[in-house]
Design a protein around this motif. Sequence first.
Motif, PDB file in Angstrom:
ATOM      1  N   SER A 126       0.830  -1.203   0.000  1.00  0.00           N
ATOM      2  CA  SER A 126       0.000   0.000   0.000  1.00  0.00           C
ATOM      3  C   SER A 126       0.868   1.259   0.000  1.00  0.00           C
ATOM      4  CB  SER A 126      -0.899   0.014   1.238  1.00  0.00           C
ATOM      5  OG  SER A 126      -1.551   1.262   1.343  1.00  0.00           O
ATOM      6  N   TYR A 128      -0.180   4.154   1.142  1.00  0.00           N
ATOM      7  CA  TYR A 128      -0.845   5.133   1.999  1.00  0.00           C
ATOM      8  C   TYR A 128      -0.268   5.172   3.414  1.00  0.00           C
ATOM      9  CZ  TYR A 128      -4.198   4.955  -1.800  1.00  0.00           C
ATOM     10  OH  TYR A 128      -4.772   4.983  -3.037  1.00  0.00           O
ATOM     11  N   ASN A 129      -0.134   6.387   3.942  1.00  0.00           N
ATOM     12  CA  ASN A 129       0.173   6.558   5.356  1.00  0.00           C
ATOM     13  C   ASN A 129      -0.991   6.032   6.192  1.00  0.00           C
ATOM     14  OD1 ASN A 129       2.687   7.759   5.067  1.00  0.00           O
ATOM     15  ND2 ASN A 129       1.882   9.849   5.115  1.00  0.00           N
ATOM     16  N   VAL A 131      -1.631   2.898   7.095  1.00  0.00           N
ATOM     17  CA  VAL A 131      -1.998   1.496   6.897  1.00  0.00           C
ATOM     18  C   VAL A 131      -1.313   0.636   7.949  1.00  0.00           C
ATOM     19  CG1 VAL A 131      -1.775  -0.482   5.334  1.00  0.00           C
ATOM     20  CG2 VAL A 131      -2.424   1.750   4.432  1.00  0.00           C
ATOM     21  N   ASN A 170       6.677   2.374  -2.108  1.00  0.00           N
ATOM     22  CA  ASN A 170       6.718   3.561  -1.254  1.00  0.00           C
ATOM     23  C   ASN A 170       8.138   4.092  -1.119  1.00  0.00           C
ATOM     24  OD1 ASN A 170       4.170   2.648  -0.949  1.00  0.00           O
ATOM     25  ND2 ASN A 170       4.270   2.265   1.232  1.00  0.00           N
ATOM     26  N   GLN A 173       8.931   5.377   3.854  1.00  0.00           N
ATOM     27  CA  GLN A 173       7.880   5.148   4.850  1.00  0.00           C
ATOM     28  C   GLN A 173       8.401   4.223   5.939  1.00  0.00           C
ATOM     29  OE1 GLN A 173       4.474   4.157   2.230  1.00  0.00           O
ATOM     30  NE2 GLN A 173       3.498   5.926   3.154  1.00  0.00           N
ATOM     31  N   TRP A 191       4.261   5.181   7.950  1.00  0.00           N
ATOM     32  CA  TRP A 191       4.077   6.623   7.843  1.00  0.00           C
ATOM     33  C   TRP A 191       5.343   7.224   7.232  1.00  0.00           C
ATOM     34  CZ3 TRP A 191      -0.629   8.619   9.034  1.00  0.00           C
ATOM     35  CH2 TRP A 191      -0.770  10.011   8.945  1.00  0.00           C
TER      36      TRP A 191
END
Length: 206
Positions: A126, A128-129, A131, A170, A173, A191
């Motif tokens: 993913s 996204y932050n 998750v 990513n 993160q 994050w």
Amino acid sequence: MENMLPRKSAHLIADSRKYAVGRKLMRSAAVAGAAALVLAAGIPSAGAASGSPRFMLKSFINDNKCMAIGAGSTAGGAGVIQWDCYGGGEQQWYAVGPWYPDNNRVPYYQIVNFNSGKCLADPGTSPYNGVQLIQYGCDGGPEQFWYLDADLVMGTAVQLIRYHSGPRWNVGQCAADGASSTANGAPIVQWTCTGGSEQRWYLKPV
């Protein structure tokens, strides 16, 4: 930890199975020479937990909170949380590697849970932050590779930075205590790396 509930959901488990192609590509890039790399590092391969140097990942910001698998689950897709450090198998981890994906010089590791033998992973790679991280069968997928920003030495506080490769993966993160929570059961999420205390973890020897 009998009251711990794994924070997982069907969609996370489903997402974690959508990247078979990516896993195969990573395996083909990383497996060549992997045995030699593992032997050179003095760290056993995944699944060979006996005799491996084990550690707990103790929160830098929350005294006596450790990274753990909810309810001691051994299931693939089970969520990673924080819980009072007490040394149970679901709070113990060991490192496999180093690996050098894409033939670069940056050493990456798989972080393996001692209780389950499964790897710390980002579900479905993913982007996204926020998750929640999971454990998943160690298969060499890019979502299971982590760079430590300090040496793999017991007592060191490190950031766990997930591997990235090109626009799909990513960039920068980190494994973090979401919202800097002090609660048992708070999810460990990915994050954007900021260097904040909620993203640092002591390697506490078992």
